[in-house]
Motif scaffolding. Structure first.
Motif, PDB file in Angstrom:
ATOM      1  N   ARG A   1       0.835  -1.207   0.000  1.00 39.11           N
ATOM      2  CA  ARG A   1       0.000   0.000   0.000  1.00 39.11           C
ATOM      3  C   ARG A   1       0.870   1.257   0.000  1.00 39.11           C
ATOM      4  N   ALA A   2       1.916   1.244   0.807  1.00 37.74           N
ATOM      5  CA  ALA A   2       2.810   2.402   0.867  1.00 37.74           C
ATOM      6  C   ALA A   2       3.477   2.640  -0.487  1.00 37.74           C
ATOM      7  N   LYS A   3       3.842   1.552  -1.159  1.00 44.99           N
ATOM      8  CA  LYS A   3       4.468   1.671  -2.473  1.00 44.99           C
ATOM      9  C   LYS A   3       3.499   2.298  -3.466  1.00 44.99           C
ATOM     10  N   PHE A   4       2.238   1.848  -3.468  1.00 41.25           N
ATOM     11  CA  PHE A   4       1.236   2.409  -4.376  1.00 41.25           C
ATOM     12  C   PHE A   4       0.974   3.871  -4.043  1.00 41.25           C
ATOM     13  N   LEU A   5       0.807   4.176  -2.753  1.00 44.15           N
ATOM     14  CA  LEU A   5       0.497   5.544  -2.344  1.00 44.15           C
ATOM     15  C   LEU A   5       1.628   6.512  -2.680  1.00 44.15           C
ATOM     16  N   SER A   6       2.848   6.015  -2.726  1.00 44.51           N
ATOM     17  CA  SER A   6       3.984   6.890  -3.029  1.00 44.51           C
ATOM     18  C   SER A   6       3.908   7.442  -4.447  1.00 44.51           C
ATOM     19  N   THR A   7       3.109   6.825  -5.313  1.00 46.20           N
ATOM     20  CA  THR A   7       2.975   7.297  -6.699  1.00 46.20           C
ATOM     21  C   THR A   7       1.829   8.297  -6.855  1.00 46.20           C
ATOM     22  N   ILE A   8       1.086   8.570  -5.787  1.00 44.86           N
ATOM     23  CA  ILE A   8      -0.063   9.479  -5.844  1.00 44.86           C
ATOM     24  C   ILE A   8       0.279  10.741  -5.056  1.00 44.86           C
ATOM     25  N   PRO A   9       0.535  11.865  -5.736  1.00 46.36           N
ATOM     26  CA  PRO A   9       0.980  13.070  -5.033  1.00 46.36           C
ATOM     27  C   PRO A   9       0.083  13.495  -3.879  1.00 46.36           C
ATOM     28  N   MET A  10      -1.239  13.315  -3.999  1.00 51.31           N
ATOM     29  CA  MET A  10      -2.126  13.724  -2.917  1.00 51.31           C
ATOM     30  C   MET A  10      -2.114  12.745  -1.744  1.00 51.31           C
ATOM     31  N   GLY A  11      -1.426  11.610  -1.912  1.00 55.30           N
ATOM     32  CA  GLY A  11      -1.146  10.738  -0.783  1.00 55.30           C
ATOM     33  C   GLY A  11      -2.284   9.904  -0.257  1.00 55.30           C
ATOM     34  N   ARG A  12      -3.308   9.662  -1.079  1.00 51.89           N
ATOM     35  CA  ARG A  12      -4.383   8.773  -0.637  1.00 51.89           C
ATOM     36  C   ARG A  12      -4.960   8.046  -1.842  1.00 51.89           C
TER      37      ARG A  12
ATOM     38  N   ALA B   1     -22.566  19.673 -17.945  1.00 48.69           N
ATOM     39  CA  ALA B   1     -21.469  19.324 -18.856  1.00 48.69           C
ATOM     40  C   ALA B   1     -21.977  19.232 -20.291  1.00 48.69           C
ATOM     41  N   GLY B   2     -22.970  20.018 -20.611  1.00 41.81           N
ATOM     42  CA  GLY B   2     -23.599  19.930 -21.922  1.00 41.81           C
ATOM     43  C   GLY B   2     -22.676  20.176 -23.097  1.00 41.81           C
ATOM     44  N   MET B   3     -21.545  20.846 -22.872  1.00 38.71           N
ATOM     45  CA  MET B   3     -20.586  21.117 -23.959  1.00 38.71           C
ATOM     46  C   MET B   3     -19.328  20.269 -23.805  1.00 38.71           C
ATOM     47  N   VAL B   4     -19.393  19.262 -22.944  1.00 36.93           N
ATOM     48  CA  VAL B   4     -18.217  18.428 -22.683  1.00 36.93           C
ATOM     49  C   VAL B   4     -18.435  17.045 -23.281  1.00 36.93           C
ATOM     50  N   THR B   5     -17.601  16.681 -24.244  1.00 32.29           N
ATOM     51  CA  THR B   5     -17.662  15.326 -24.807  1.00 32.29           C
ATOM     52  C   THR B   5     -16.273  14.927 -25.298  1.00 32.29           C
ATOM     53  N   GLY B   6     -15.989  13.636 -25.221  1.00 31.72           N
ATOM     54  CA  GLY B   6     -14.692  13.130 -25.646  1.00 31.72           C
ATOM     55  C   GLY B   6     -13.578  13.333 -24.635  1.00 31.72           C
ATOM     56  N   VAL B   7     -13.938  13.677 -23.401  1.00 28.43           N
ATOM     57  CA  VAL B   7     -12.955  13.943 -22.352  1.00 28.43           C
ATOM     58  C   VAL B   7     -12.686  12.668 -21.554  1.00 28.43           C
ATOM     59  N   ALA B   8     -11.415  12.448 -21.224  1.00 30.17           N
ATOM     60  CA  ALA B   8     -11.046  11.379 -20.288  1.00 30.17           C
ATOM     61  C   ALA B   8     -10.462  12.081 -19.062  1.00 30.17           C
ATOM     62  N   MET B   9     -11.307  12.304 -18.063  1.00 27.90           N
ATOM     63  CA  MET B   9     -10.930  13.113 -16.896  1.00 27.90           C
ATOM     64  C   MET B   9     -10.175  12.285 -15.865  1.00 27.90           C
ATOM     65  N   GLU B  10      -8.958  12.712 -15.546  1.00 25.90           N
ATOM     66  CA  GLU B  10      -8.204  12.022 -14.506  1.00 25.90           C
ATOM     67  C   GLU B  10      -8.711  12.426 -13.122  1.00 25.90           C
ATOM     68  N   VAL B  11      -9.093  11.431 -12.351  1.00 26.09           N
ATOM     69  CA  VAL B  11      -9.515  11.643 -10.965  1.00 26.09           C
ATOM     70  C   VAL B  11      -8.523  10.827 -10.134  1.00 26.09           C
ATOM     71  N   ASP B  12      -7.328  11.394  -9.999  1.00 23.10           N
ATOM     72  CA  ASP B  12      -6.185  10.546  -9.624  1.00 23.10           C
ATOM     73  C   ASP B  12      -5.226  11.163  -8.617  1.00 23.10           C
ATOM     74  N   GLY B  13      -5.608  12.273  -7.999  1.00 23.23           N
ATOM     75  CA  GLY B  13      -4.722  12.868  -7.001  1.00 23.23           C
ATOM     76  C   GLY B  13      -3.369  13.280  -7.537  1.00 23.23           C
ATOM     77  N   GLY B  14      -3.294  13.482  -8.861  1.00 18.90           N
ATOM     78  CA  GLY B  14      -2.041  13.935  -9.474  1.00 18.90           C
ATOM     79  C   GLY B  14      -1.129  12.856  -9.998  1.00 18.90           C
ATOM     80  N   ARG B  15      -1.576  11.601  -9.985  1.00 25.77           N
ATOM     81  CA  ARG B  15      -0.691  10.511 -10.387  1.00 25.77           C
ATOM     82  C   ARG B  15      -0.152  10.660 -11.818  1.00 25.77           C
ATOM     83  N   CYS B  16      -0.974  11.198 -12.734  1.00 30.16           N
ATOM     84  CA  CYS B  16      -0.569  11.235 -14.138  1.00 30.16           C
ATOM     85  C   CYS B  16       0.203  12.502 -14.516  1.00 30.16           C
ATOM     86  N   ILE B  17       0.465  13.367 -13.542  1.00 27.62           N
ATOM     87  CA  ILE B  17       1.231  14.584 -13.848  1.00 27.62           C
ATOM     88  C   ILE B  17       2.681  14.214 -14.128  1.00 27.62           C
TER      89      ILE B  17
END
Length: 247
Positions: free
Chosen positions: A201-212, A231-247
């Motif tokens: 768990r600690a190893k996985f959490l270390s990759t998430i900047p927000m730490g959870r 979100a009527g004008m939003v389409t084709g988006v892949a929104m990261e909900v990841d605490g900063g992991r993909c930065i």
């Protein structure tokens, strides 16, 4: 009550992210079909939120067609919202060591299911001249983790499918988006890690900047926005909900 009067189907809604999304949609006024391969789990969540329960194997065309028929009967038409949340992974392994059976199962549940639900529900959404489809992909499709190779690939497929669907369905008033969760407290967490230990768990959490880890509530909040008229004008988006992991 941002979904007042709307109807929604959430697959894999018997637990984890799907259950969180179903609960939030119901709280915001939607009538929700809770669909899951575990019929008892679907019944429990549906009873809690006053929704419909449906046992479904999202990798089976026959089972998805039965779900569509049940939705037609229960809702009186095609749903306004479809959330393709059901997903699965293989255990961490070098790519050449993943069995063919595990590969096929991952692609069936994570990729083919999106085709099967589109085949079942897009015609009805076109007839209504509107709808919202949300695919629950993963940060793994953007920033792959080693030894989860074919799971990574299946989620990358889902992100590309989301964008392709969005372009094709936009003229029909149908929006298609995705969310990319980071690992969360769901039944899949142990499978991602291989073993659920404090060290792993600690190893996985270390990759998430927000730490959870992410939570079902995190996913529900993002899903609510993307599936609402806000979100009527939003389409084709892949929104990261990841605490900063993909930065």
């Amino acid at each position: 009550m941002r979904l007042q009067g709307k109807t929604a189907i959430v697959t894999g809604a018997g637990s984890g992210f799907g259950a969180g999304i179903a609960r939030r949609f119901a709280a915001e006024g939607a009538r929700v079909m809770v669909a899951d391969i575990n019929g008892d789990a679907a019944q429990a969540i549906a009873a809690e939120i006053g929704g419909l329960a449906q046992r479904v194997d999202v990798g089976s065309g026959e089972s998805v067609a039965a779900m569509a028929a049940a939705a037609e009967a229960g809702f009186g038409g095609a749903p306004d919202i479809l959330v393709n949340n059901a997903g699965i992974t293989h255990l961490p392994a070098f790519m050449e060591d993943v069995s063919e059976a595990d590969f096929d199962r991952v692609m069936l549940v994570n990729a083919k299911s999106v085709y099967l639900t589109a085949r079942a529900f897009v015609p009805g959404m076109k007839a209504k001249k509107g709808g919202a489809i949300l695919n629950v992909a993963s940060t793994a499709g953007v920033s792959p983790r080693p030894r989860l190779n074919w799971y990574n690939a299946s989620k990358g497929w889902m992100i590309t499918a989301t964008r392709a669907m969005a372009v094709e369905l936009a003229p029909f008033g149908i929006r298609v988006n995705a969310i990319n969760p980071v690992a969360g407290e769901t039944p899949l967490l142990k499978s991602f890690m291989g073993e659920d230990t404090p060290e792993m768990r600690a190893k996985f959490l270390s990759t998430i900047p927000m730490g959870r880890f992410s939570t079902p509530e995190d996913m529900a909040n993002a899903a609510l926005f993307l599936c609402s008229d806000e979100a009527g004008m939003v389409t084709g988006v892949a929104m990261e909900v990841d605490g900063g992991r993909c930065i």
